[in-house]
Design an enzyme around this catalytic site. Sequence first.
Site, PDB file in Angstrom:
ATOM      1  N   HIS A 155       1.413   3.957   1.883  1.00  0.00           N
ATOM      2  CA  HIS A 155       1.971   4.740   3.004  1.00  0.00           C
ATOM      3  C   HIS A 155       3.497   4.818   2.939  1.00  0.00           C
ATOM      4  O   HIS A 155       4.166   3.866   2.560  1.00  0.00           O
ATOM      5  CB  HIS A 155       1.540   4.150   4.348  1.00  0.00           C
ATOM      6  N   ASP A 190      -0.255  -3.889   6.199  1.00  0.00           N
ATOM      7  CA  ASP A 190      -0.950  -3.328   7.354  1.00  0.00           C
ATOM      8  C   ASP A 190      -2.428  -3.727   7.359  1.00  0.00           C
ATOM      9  O   ASP A 190      -3.259  -3.055   7.975  1.00  0.00           O
ATOM     10  CB  ASP A 190      -0.834  -1.797   7.371  1.00  0.00           C
ATOM     11  N   HIS A 228      -7.428  -0.223   5.289  1.00  0.00           N
ATOM     12  CA  HIS A 228      -6.308   0.576   5.823  1.00  0.00           C
ATOM     13  C   HIS A 228      -5.988   1.645   4.777  1.00  0.00           C
ATOM     14  O   HIS A 228      -5.926   2.830   5.086  1.00  0.00           O
ATOM     15  CB  HIS A 228      -5.123  -0.330   6.111  1.00  0.00           C
ATOM     16  N   HIS A 264       0.846  -1.207   0.000  1.00  0.00           N
ATOM     17  CA  HIS A 264       0.000   0.000   0.000  1.00  0.00           C
ATOM     18  C   HIS A 264       0.877   1.252   0.000  1.00  0.00           C
ATOM     19  O   HIS A 264       2.092   1.165   0.163  1.00  0.00           O
ATOM     20  CB  HIS A 264      -0.982  -0.009   1.171  1.00  0.00           C
ATOM     21  N   ASP A 281       5.794   4.649   5.092  1.00  0.00           N
ATOM     22  CA  ASP A 281       6.604   3.673   5.833  1.00  0.00           C
ATOM     23  C   ASP A 281       6.619   2.296   5.155  1.00  0.00           C
ATOM     24  O   ASP A 281       7.108   1.319   5.741  1.00  0.00           O
ATOM     25  CB  ASP A 281       6.154   3.587   7.307  1.00  0.00           C
ATOM     26  N   HIS A 282       6.079   2.238   3.919  1.00  0.00           N
ATOM     27  CA  HIS A 282       6.161   1.009   3.116  1.00  0.00           C
ATOM     28  C   HIS A 282       6.758   1.292   1.745  1.00  0.00           C
ATOM     29  O   HIS A 282       6.997   0.362   0.972  1.00  0.00           O
ATOM     30  CB  HIS A 282       4.773   0.373   2.981  1.00  0.00           C
ATOM     31  N   HIS A 327       4.022  -4.553  10.908  1.00  0.00           N
ATOM     32  CA  HIS A 327       4.427  -3.876  12.152  1.00  0.00           C
ATOM     33  C   HIS A 327       4.416  -4.818  13.344  1.00  0.00           C
ATOM     34  O   HIS A 327       3.657  -5.784  13.372  1.00  0.00           O
ATOM     35  CB  HIS A 327       3.474  -2.706  12.478  1.00  0.00           C
TER      36      HIS A 327
HETATM   37 FE    FE Z   1       2.598   0.860   8.060  1.00  0.00          FE
HETATM   38 ZN    ZN Z   2       0.109   1.719   6.536  1.00  0.00          ZN
END
Ligand code: FE
Ligand code: ZN
Length: 255
Positions: A58, A133, A114, A56, A60-61, A171
């Site tokens: 975001h 996530d 998400h 996805h 942090d990915h 996570h």
């Molecule tokens: Fe994440």
């Molecule tokens: Zn995420």
Amino acid sequence: MTAQIETFECLADNFGFLVHDDKTGATAAIDAADAGAIRAALARTGWTLSHILVTHHHWDHTDGIIPLKDEFDVTVVGPRTEVTKITGLDKTISGGDQTSVGSLEFEVLETPGHTLGHVAYFEPESKSLFSGDALFSLGCGRMFEGTAAPMWQGLAALRELPDETMVYCGHEYSAANAAFALSIDPDNKALQKRASEITRLRSENKPTIPFNLGEDKRANPFLRADKSELATRMGLSASDPAAVFAAIRKAKDRF
Ligand code: FE
Ligand code: ZN
């Protein structure tokens, strides 16, 4: 078995994964949270990066995608509906597609909620699910985009995968998830067992993943939204699992 998986921690509480195909030498990173951590994992294993499978959009990915593209000859694969939000995609996929990494064929499952386009990747030979996530141990991602019904359906589809499946999620949220799950499903023996295992692993500073999907099906309240115990607990009718799921998600947000 041809798939080898290297797991590592990165950023504040993210997990990174490399999946290596013995037969061809192809190696995929699942998401690219942190190019430096992926580079270190490649150096440790001696593998060469050939693919990135993105779950996805975001940051942090995805933040590692461009620096890794500059360095390696990689094919970056990600959800079609997030193509405008993810820089550097070479190939787009959606639910029901297969995408190959060497001789490994990953099945793409749609897991919206998400983010709207969120996908999970299942490698059937090793029975490994990379859930991003969407699904965590005893929990699920916060619902940032979309509505509860499709999110519930996406998780219910993950529940159809074999019990032996091992889940690699994005996570380390297991301890907080366990505390919430016990608050709404306190008499669940499978949950109590998993929660104490998580407490032990965390006290030894060990990661709680990968985790077994069969156990999570019995312990994770978000995978049990269609069970009458949970409906009763939320004061709702068991005939509308999406509403029960939404109520559990809301309760977790406030927990
Ligand atoms: Fe994440
Ligand atoms: Zn995420």
